[in-house]
Scaffold this motif. Structure first.
Motif, short mmCIF file in Angstrom:
data_model
loop_
_atom_site.label_atom_id
_atom_site.label_comp_id
_atom_site.label_asym_id
_atom_site.label_seq_id
_atom_site.Cartn_x
_atom_site.Cartn_y
_atom_site.Cartn_z
N ASN A 1 0.85 -1.19 0.00
CA ASN A 1 0.00 0.00 0.00
C ASN A 1 0.89 1.24 0.00
O ASN A 1 1.56 1.53 0.98
N GLN A 2 0.89 1.96 -1.11
CA GLN A 2 1.72 3.15 -1.27
C GLN A 2 1.08 4.35 -0.60
O GLN A 2 -0.12 4.59 -0.74
N ALA A 3 1.89 5.13 0.12
CA ALA A 3 1.41 6.36 0.75
C ALA A 3 1.28 7.44 -0.32
O ALA A 3 2.20 7.70 -1.08
N CYS A 4 0.10 8.05 -0.38
CA CYS A 4 -0.17 9.13 -1.33
C CYS A 4 -0.60 10.37 -0.55
O CYS A 4 -1.51 10.30 0.27
N ARG A 5 0.07 11.48 -0.79
CA ARG A 5 -0.30 12.73 -0.12
C ARG A 5 -1.39 13.43 -0.94
O ARG A 5 -1.20 13.70 -2.11
N ILE A 6 -2.50 13.73 -0.28
CA ILE A 6 -3.64 14.36 -0.92
C ILE A 6 -3.81 15.76 -0.32
O ILE A 6 -3.84 15.92 0.89
N GLN A 7 -3.92 16.76 -1.20
CA GLN A 7 -4.16 18.12 -0.72
C GLN A 7 -5.64 18.43 -0.90
O GLN A 7 -6.16 18.43 -2.02
N ALA A 8 -6.30 18.67 0.22
CA ALA A 8 -7.73 18.97 0.21
C ALA A 8 -7.96 20.40 -0.27
O ALA A 8 -7.03 21.21 -0.33
N ALA A 9 -9.21 20.72 -0.58
CA ALA A 9 -9.56 22.04 -1.09
C ALA A 9 -9.16 23.15 -0.12
O ALA A 9 -8.79 24.24 -0.53
N GLY A 10 -9.22 22.88 1.18
CA GLY A 10 -8.88 23.89 2.18
C GLY A 10 -7.37 24.05 2.38
O GLY A 10 -6.93 24.81 3.23
N GLY A 11 -6.58 23.33 1.61
CA GLY A 11 -5.13 23.42 1.74
C GLY A 11 -4.54 22.44 2.73
O GLY A 11 -3.33 22.39 2.92
N SER B 1 16.89 -1.62 -2.21
CA SER B 1 17.04 -1.66 -0.76
C SER B 1 15.77 -1.08 -0.15
O SER B 1 14.93 -0.55 -0.85
N PHE B 2 15.65 -1.21 1.17
CA PHE B 2 14.53 -0.57 1.86
C PHE B 2 14.93 -0.27 3.29
O PHE B 2 15.85 -0.87 3.83
N TYR B 3 14.26 0.73 3.87
CA TYR B 3 14.59 1.17 5.22
C TYR B 3 13.35 1.78 5.85
O TYR B 3 12.35 2.02 5.18
N SER B 4 13.43 2.02 7.15
CA SER B 4 12.32 2.61 7.87
C SER B 4 12.63 4.05 8.21
O SER B 4 13.68 4.36 8.74
N ARG C 1 7.75 5.37 8.08
CA ARG C 1 7.13 4.33 7.25
C ARG C 1 8.26 3.63 6.50
O ARG C 1 9.36 4.15 6.40
N THR C 2 7.96 2.49 5.92
CA THR C 2 8.96 1.77 5.14
C THR C 2 9.11 2.45 3.78
O THR C 2 8.13 2.79 3.13
N VAL C 3 10.36 2.67 3.37
CA VAL C 3 10.66 3.29 2.10
C VAL C 3 11.45 2.30 1.26
O VAL C 3 12.47 1.77 1.70
N ILE D 1 9.72 4.62 -2.91
CA ILE D 1 8.29 4.40 -2.72
C ILE D 1 8.03 4.20 -1.23
O ILE D 1 8.58 3.30 -0.61
N GLU D 2 7.21 5.07 -0.67
CA GLU D 2 6.84 5.00 0.75
C GLU D 2 5.60 4.13 0.87
O GLU D 2 4.61 4.35 0.18
N VAL D 3 5.68 3.09 1.74
CA VAL D 3 4.56 2.16 1.87
C VAL D 3 4.09 2.07 3.32
O VAL D 3 4.82 2.42 4.25
N GLU D 4 2.88 1.56 3.49
CA GLU D 4 2.25 1.44 4.79
C GLU D 4 2.83 0.28 5.60
O GLU D 4 2.91 0.35 6.82
N GLN D 5 3.26 -0.78 4.95
CA GLN D 5 3.73 -1.98 5.63
C GLN D 5 5.04 -1.71 6.39
O GLN D 5 5.86 -0.90 5.97
N THR D 6 5.20 -2.42 7.52
CA THR D 6 6.43 -2.30 8.30
C THR D 6 7.56 -3.05 7.59
O THR D 6 7.31 -3.80 6.64
#
Length: 101
Positions: free
Chosen positions: A7-17, A35-38, A41-43, A52-57
């Motif tokens: 599950n990839q982390a996605c940054r969402i900007q709402a209408a209010g900023g 490679s990957f590291y913490s 979040r796990t990258v 890629i930043e993911v939700e999984q540990t």
């Protein structure tokens, strides 16, 4: 070809900023992980240079990678100490090197 679903982390900007993070499914070819590291979040660092930043540990990611290869016979332990994590990362590095070679 070993593919895992994360599950990839996605940054969402709402209408209010205001910013929020949502998670979207992403399918990753294991041989493309360099490679990957913490870092909170796990990258995953990919061979393309992307990160890629993911939700999984780290532990969950290792378990998915090892579980994607039927030849790999390692057990997953949910509570790992730092020495065990380093050991798993060494094993994963060797595994990924072999898969690319």
């Amino acid at each position: 070809m070993d593919i895992i679903k994360l599950n990839q982390a996605c940054r969402i900007q709402a209408a209010g900023g205001e910013n929020r993070i949502e998670f979207e499914p992403i399918y990753i070819q294991v041989s493309h992980i360099e490679s990957f590291y913490s870092a909170g979040r796990t990258v995953l660092k990919m061979t393309s240079g992307d990160r890629i930043e993911v939700e999984q540990t780290l532990e969950e990611t290792v378990a998915l990678i090892l579980g994607s290869n039927s030849e790999t016979k390692m057990s997953y332990t949910p509570a790992l100490n730092a020495v065990e994590v380093v050991g798993l990362l060494v094993v994963m590095s060797a595994y990924l090197t072999d898969k690319r070679g």
